[in-house]
Design an enzyme around this catalytic site. Structure first.
Site, PDB file in Angstrom:
ATOM      1  N   GLU A   1      18.310  11.111 -19.285  1.00 35.55           N
ATOM      2  CA  GLU A   1      19.195  10.997 -18.119  1.00 35.55           C
ATOM      3  C   GLU A   1      19.647  12.356 -17.596  1.00 35.55           C
ATOM      4  O   GLU A   1      19.871  12.523 -16.394  1.00 35.55           O
ATOM      5  CB  GLU A   1      20.424  10.135 -18.454  1.00 35.55           C
TER       6      GLU A   1
ATOM      7  N   PHE B   1      25.475   5.591 -19.301  1.00 30.17           N
ATOM      8  CA  PHE B   1      24.624   6.789 -19.386  1.00 30.17           C
ATOM      9  C   PHE B   1      24.577   7.537 -18.048  1.00 30.17           C
ATOM     10  O   PHE B   1      24.589   8.765 -18.019  1.00 30.17           O
ATOM     11  CB  PHE B   1      23.205   6.401 -19.809  1.00 30.17           C
TER      12      PHE B   1
ATOM     13  N   ASP C   1      25.078  -5.768 -26.232  1.00 32.38           N
ATOM     14  CA  ASP C   1      24.776  -4.442 -26.783  1.00 32.38           C
ATOM     15  C   ASP C   1      25.988  -3.693 -27.326  1.00 32.38           C
ATOM     16  O   ASP C   1      25.834  -2.675 -27.990  1.00 32.38           O
ATOM     17  CB  ASP C   1      24.042  -3.597 -25.740  1.00 32.38           C
TER      18      ASP C   1
END
Lengths: 277, 310
Positions: free
Chosen positions: B55, B80, B114
């Site tokens: 990223e 992110f 997650d």
């Protein structure tokens, strides 16, 4: 267009002039990134006065080559080259880092004509150069992107992300100089945090790798002539340089990475550079 | 009420924009099948850059593309896109005000399974704190489409936060979207709820139930966190006895901070609904997680009633 067709001797003299202007910008009693600016003087001179297509009268000229100083702390040498090229009056050099000045501590495209991007947070400029190369290629431009990174800087992981991206996208319009002056701010790279061996690493990442003496104008020109003909991969030139080059007491001394000069040191450095010019 | 998925709408809108404007380029960090940039990739492979799971490089690479005149969209999960790449956004994009659009997908708690590593509770706070940055949180699919089209017209960095799930349509189709504007979704007299993202539909649900009990609630969608038209916010508080803020974000640095700052000193009590200073966690469903963190219509209703009982 800036002065092309200069002889090697003229370029050598110009490189010393730029170095002298770096010393003047550092001045007396103020910190300045002297070491890493002086190690780049010949490379920057060749790029701005021999190699790059650019037009100081029209900094936004679409067909220009691009220059990005990923090791943005060496801004002083870029400022010296930009002023010499005619992007702004040389008087601006005297005001570097003053409140409200055009010339900031690190390159700022919003204040300084000729600066192509905001660099200085180390590790990011190479990725930006890759993006520029990809963008120019999308537009079918023949322009090249020249980028300078430091051997201390390549400790940044993002450099290696960019290295993979440049190879994956076959950015052969990207030419990178690695300023291998062997010193980071706190001492020798080999002892402090070893980023070597560099040749093997860049080869393994899929780049074309050359090596040269980063203070030899002839060699820089010849190597650029060679690598610019190579297609299909990005190119890196490992430039062996001396940090603080040209100022005898500062050569290979880590303390002058971002050091202060006394009045005596300043006068000595100016005299030394003037004598050789 | 019609449901739409913001990710799907985003992907389709990006594809439409790609057809209209050849300067649009899209960068992805191996989540294209989730962020739905895969739609753009299929039609415009040469303007789509898969940057691998990197990223930081993606974000600075986008800066470089924008420096050659491209309108660059970076894509990843919000945690992110805004977190991993903070320094790249700050230094290379926001200082020079480059034309890069940062799309934070699966934002808030919406990636329920997650857990904390993939749930963004602080992305808005991080992005709001950066000078020159515009921060937008659409409430539904319609607003997502309008916003994505609008940010292409705006020359500068934008952070846009996208939810993972199907959300009910609220934004009027014929209403123009303007960056910085807040939208009255439902008028009422007693209490105003300032909400954004998924909490707008929760606020509407709460308002409808409260109306049955004779309590009149105004719902305002504050989808532009920065810039925000302060006068508009102040006007929306006229005549009310209390203010509720509702957001799927930490109470630090998001909508509650925006509203309480704008209304400082005006004396109307404010009850913030949002995530207390803590991370998310895994759950088997999104609704279970929203319940756990109090991001529900019931919690908004209770906050409204608290004011009126006082």
């Amino acid at each position: 267009m800036s002065k092309m067709n200069m002889t090697v001797a003229e370029l050598e003299k110009l490189a010393r002039t730029l170095r002298l202007n770096v010393i003047k910008m550092v001045g007396v009693g103020q910190k300045g990134h002297l070491g890493g600016s002086c190690s780049l003087s010949e490379i920057v001179t060749v790029l701005y006065f021999n190699r790059m297509k650019h037009d100081p009268e029209n900094p936004e000229w679409e067909e220009r080559d691009r220059f990005l100083l990923s090791k943005g702390h060496a801004a002083l040498i870029q400022y010296a080259a930009l002023a010499e090229s005619g992007y702004f009056p040389k008087e601006e050099l005297d005001k570097v880092k003053q409140l409200g000045a055009m010339l900031q501590g690190h390159p700022d495209m919003t204040t300084t004509p000729g600066v192509e991007g905001n660099t200085g947070s180390l590790g990011q400029g190479l990725s930006m150069a890759c993006g520029m190369a990809a963008g120019l290629r999308l537009d079918r431009k023949k322009s090249k992107v020249y980028c300078i990174i430091g051997d201390g800087e390549i400790a940044e992981g993002q450099i290696w992300e960019a290295a993979m991206a440049a190879a994956f996208y076959k950015l052969d319009n990207l030419i990178v100089f690695l300023d291998k002056n062997n010193l980071q701010a706190t001492g020798p790279i080999s002892e402090r945090y070893n980023t070597n061996p560099v040749v093997e690493k860049w080869k393994a990442f899929g780049w074309h790798v050359s090596e040269l003496d980063g203070h030899n104008i002839r060699e820089i020109i010849d190597t650029l002539d060679q690598v610019e003909r190579i297609s299909g991969k990005p190119k890196i030139i490992i430039a062996h340089t001396v940090k603080g080059k040209g100022i005898s007491f500062a050569e290979n001394v880590a303390a002058f990475h971002n050091g202060e000069l006394t009045k005596e040191q300043f006068d000595f450095a100016c005299a030394e550079l003037n004598k050789n010019n | 009420m019609k449901l739409q998925n913001q990710r799907q709408v985003y992907g389709e809108t990006l594809l439409e924009l790609g057809r209209e404007n050849k300067n649009i380029v899209v960068l992805e960090a191996d989540l294209g099948k989730s962020t739905m940039t895969s739609l753009f990739e299929q039609e415009f492979p040469e303007r789509f850059f898969e940057m691998g799971i990197g990223e930081a490089n993606m974000t600075s690479f986008a800066a470089g593309l924008s420096l050659t005149g491209k309108i660059a969209f970076t894509n990843s999960f919000a945690v992110f896109a805004a977190g991993r790449a903070f320094d790249q956004i700050r230094q290379g994009i926001s200082i020079p005000k480059l034309n890069v659009k940062i799309i934070g997908s699966s934002a808030g708690l919406s990636d329920f399974g997650d857990g904390a590593t993939h749930q963004s509770v602080e992305d808005i706070a991080i992005m709001r704190a950066i000078p020159n940055m515009t921060v937008l949180v659409p409430a539904d699919g319609i607003e997502t489409r309008k916003m994505v089209r609008k940010i292409v017209e705006y020359n500068g960095p934008v952070y846009l936060r996208i939810n993972r799930h199907d959300l009910p349509d609220l934004f009027p189709e014929n209403q123009e979207y303007v960056i910085g504007k807040s939208y009255l979704i439902r008028d009422g007299r007693d209490i105003v709820v300032f909400a954004n993202g998924i909490m707008v539909s929760k606020a509407v649900e709460a308002a409808e139930k409260l109306e049955e009990g004779g309590i009149s609630v105004r719902v305002v969608n504050v989808s532009s966190l920065k810039p925000v038209n302060e006068d508009e916010i102040i006007k929306f508080t006229s005549g009310v006895k209390g203010i509720v803020t509702a957001e799927e974000h930490s109470l630090i640095g998001g909508l509650a901070s925006v509203i309480t700052y704008i209304l400082r000193g005006n004396g109307i009590p404010v009850m913030p609904v949002g995530i207390e200073d803590q991370f998310g966690q895994s759950a088997h469903s999104y609704s279970e997680l929203l319940e756990e963190y109090g991001l529900t219509a019931d919690n908004i209703s209770n906050s409204v009633k608290d004011f009126l009982l006082k």
